[in-house]
Write a protein that holds these residues in place. Structure first.
Motif, mmCIF file in Angstrom:
data_model
loop_
_atom_site.group_PDB
_atom_site.id
_atom_site.type_symbol
_atom_site.label_atom_id
_atom_site.label_comp_id
_atom_site.label_asym_id
_atom_site.label_seq_id
_atom_site.Cartn_x
_atom_site.Cartn_y
_atom_site.Cartn_z
ATOM 1 N N UNK A 1 0.902 -1.327 -0.062
ATOM 2 C CA UNK A 1 -0.054 0.096 0.046
ATOM 3 C C UNK A 1 0.881 1.159 -0.015
ATOM 4 N N UNK A 2 0.637 2.007 -1.008
ATOM 5 C CA UNK A 2 1.479 3.472 -0.879
ATOM 6 C C UNK A 2 1.510 4.213 0.241
ATOM 7 N N UNK A 3 2.519 4.934 0.483
ATOM 8 C CA UNK A 3 2.456 5.746 1.862
ATOM 9 C C UNK A 3 1.658 6.900 1.523
ATOM 10 N N UNK A 4 0.866 7.096 2.347
ATOM 11 C CA UNK A 4 -0.183 8.477 2.201
ATOM 12 C C UNK A 4 0.648 9.788 3.036
ATOM 13 N N UNK A 5 0.123 10.823 3.060
ATOM 14 C CA UNK A 5 0.492 11.987 3.648
ATOM 15 C C UNK A 5 0.786 11.661 5.194
ATOM 16 N N UNK A 6 -0.421 10.968 5.884
ATOM 17 C CA UNK A 6 -0.274 10.648 7.028
ATOM 18 C C UNK A 6 0.615 9.906 7.794
ATOM 19 N N UNK A 7 1.381 9.246 6.786
ATOM 20 C CA UNK A 7 2.952 8.246 6.969
ATOM 21 C C UNK A 7 3.937 8.716 7.023
ATOM 22 N N UNK A 8 4.010 9.966 6.969
ATOM 23 C CA UNK A 8 5.210 11.030 7.085
ATOM 24 C C UNK A 8 5.440 11.526 8.012
ATOM 25 N N UNK A 9 6.392 11.387 8.800
ATOM 26 C CA UNK A 9 6.520 12.202 10.247
ATOM 27 C C UNK A 9 7.926 13.104 10.193
ATOM 28 N N UNK A 10 8.004 13.926 10.868
ATOM 29 C CA UNK A 10 9.383 14.814 10.861
ATOM 30 C C UNK A 10 10.188 13.868 11.511
ATOM 31 N N UNK A 11 11.317 13.843 10.857
ATOM 32 C CA UNK A 11 12.516 13.030 11.549
ATOM 33 C C UNK A 11 12.607 11.933 10.855
ATOM 34 N N UNK A 12 11.787 11.403 9.936
ATOM 35 C CA UNK A 12 11.665 10.147 9.101
ATOM 36 C C UNK A 12 12.843 10.297 8.147
ATOM 37 N N UNK A 16 18.227 6.197 -0.047
ATOM 38 C CA UNK A 16 17.703 5.913 -1.391
ATOM 39 C C UNK A 16 18.811 5.073 -2.028
ATOM 40 N N UNK A 17 19.794 4.578 -1.591
ATOM 41 C CA UNK A 17 20.456 3.622 -2.388
ATOM 42 C C UNK A 17 21.698 4.485 -2.823
ATOM 43 N N UNK A 18 22.498 3.766 -3.687
ATOM 44 C CA UNK A 18 23.867 4.373 -4.233
ATOM 45 C C UNK A 18 23.826 4.362 -5.816
ATOM 46 N N UNK A 19 24.604 5.146 -6.199
ATOM 47 C CA UNK A 19 24.874 5.171 -7.660
ATOM 48 C C UNK A 19 26.340 5.285 -8.000
ATOM 49 N N UNK A 20 26.950 4.325 -9.127
ATOM 50 C CA UNK A 20 28.197 4.759 -9.199
ATOM 51 C C UNK A 20 28.239 5.711 -10.515
ATOM 52 N N UNK A 21 29.123 6.601 -10.569
ATOM 53 C CA UNK A 21 29.283 7.664 -11.552
ATOM 54 C C UNK A 21 30.263 7.332 -12.557
ATOM 55 N N UNK A 22 30.053 7.325 -13.781
ATOM 56 C CA UNK A 22 30.897 6.851 -14.881
ATOM 57 C C UNK A 22 31.305 7.821 -15.685
ATOM 58 N N UNK A 60 15.453 8.985 -5.820
ATOM 59 C CA UNK A 60 14.286 9.689 -4.845
ATOM 60 C C UNK A 60 12.986 9.147 -5.526
ATOM 61 N N UNK A 61 12.846 9.063 -6.908
ATOM 62 C CA UNK A 61 11.732 8.463 -7.461
ATOM 63 C C UNK A 61 11.492 6.925 -7.172
ATOM 64 N N UNK A 62 12.603 6.421 -7.480
ATOM 65 C CA UNK A 62 12.312 4.976 -7.240
ATOM 66 C C UNK A 62 12.243 4.386 -5.543
ATOM 67 N N UNK A 63 12.770 5.056 -4.771
ATOM 68 C CA UNK A 63 12.750 4.948 -3.510
ATOM 69 C C UNK A 63 11.537 5.475 -2.592
ATOM 70 N N UNK A 64 11.252 6.614 -2.919
ATOM 71 C CA UNK A 64 10.209 7.397 -2.222
ATOM 72 C C UNK A 64 9.107 7.577 -2.916
ATOM 73 N N UNK A 93 22.440 8.264 -1.708
ATOM 74 C CA UNK A 93 21.412 9.495 -1.419
ATOM 75 C C UNK A 93 20.396 9.218 -0.325
ATOM 76 N N UNK A 94 19.968 10.124 0.644
ATOM 77 C CA UNK A 94 19.053 10.106 1.556
ATOM 78 C C UNK A 94 18.219 11.267 1.614
ATOM 79 N N UNK A 95 16.955 11.098 2.192
ATOM 80 C CA UNK A 95 15.982 12.292 2.384
ATOM 81 C C UNK A 95 15.586 11.930 3.895
ATOM 82 N N UNK A 96 15.479 13.428 4.341
ATOM 83 C CA UNK A 96 14.952 13.502 6.027
ATOM 84 C C UNK A 96 13.780 14.284 5.700
ATOM 85 N N UNK A 97 12.826 13.989 6.228
ATOM 86 C CA UNK A 97 11.471 14.749 6.563
ATOM 87 C C UNK A 97 11.466 15.783 7.524
#
Length: 140
Positions: A1-12, A16-22, A60-64, A93-97
């Motif tokens: 089930x996709x995360x709704x607005x209510x599922x996000x909390x400050x501090x979450x 995002x995983x990693x990407x090697x740059x070529x 970000x698109x893939x993981x969030x 990458x990472x994102x913090x609410x």
């Protein structure tokens, strides 16, 4: 089930995983979108900041976003490229609410504020950005 607005909390925090740059990707992106010498010169090649941002956005698109009730983004703030990115670098990458608020124009949605970071292998930031996103509320 996709995360709704209510599922996000400050501090979450969302990893995002990693990407090697070529080298090939740096040059291909630069030729298409940012053909400056620093992004095309083999001697001291660095990635375009826009390329770094695009790589971050993909993770970000893939993981969030793919797993959320995401609508649209009203924009970003404070986009900063802090260190050069070179071929062979592995970025994580990472994102913090950092903020959640009701949408003033869409009662079925809320607005998330997230701080995005791309870190190198030494855990030093190479890019930071403040992201804003409209997320649907559960049952909205």
């Amino acid at each position: 089930m996709p995360r709704a607005f209510e599922d996000f909390r400050i501090g979450d925090v969302y990893e995002l995983g990693s990407q090697k740059v070529t080298q090939e990707e740096i040059v291909r992106f630069a030729r298409m979108y940012d053909p400056q010498p620093r992004h095309l010169d083999d001697e001291d090649l660095i990635a375009s900041g826009w390329h770094v941002t695009a790589m971050f956005m993909r993770l970000y698109a893939d993981e969030v976003l793919r797993h959320a009730e995401a609508e649209v983004s009203p924009g970003v703030d404070e986009l900063r490229w802090l260190r050069p990115v070179r071929p062979g670098d592995v970025l994580t990458g990472r994102v913090t609410v950092v903020g959640v608020a009701a949408s003033l124009s869409r009662p079925d949605c809320g607005v998330l504020q997230q701080r995005g970071e791309f870190l190198d292998e030494e855990n030093l930031p190479v890019m930071r950005v403040m992201l804003y996103g409209l997320m649907r509320k559960r049952g909205g």
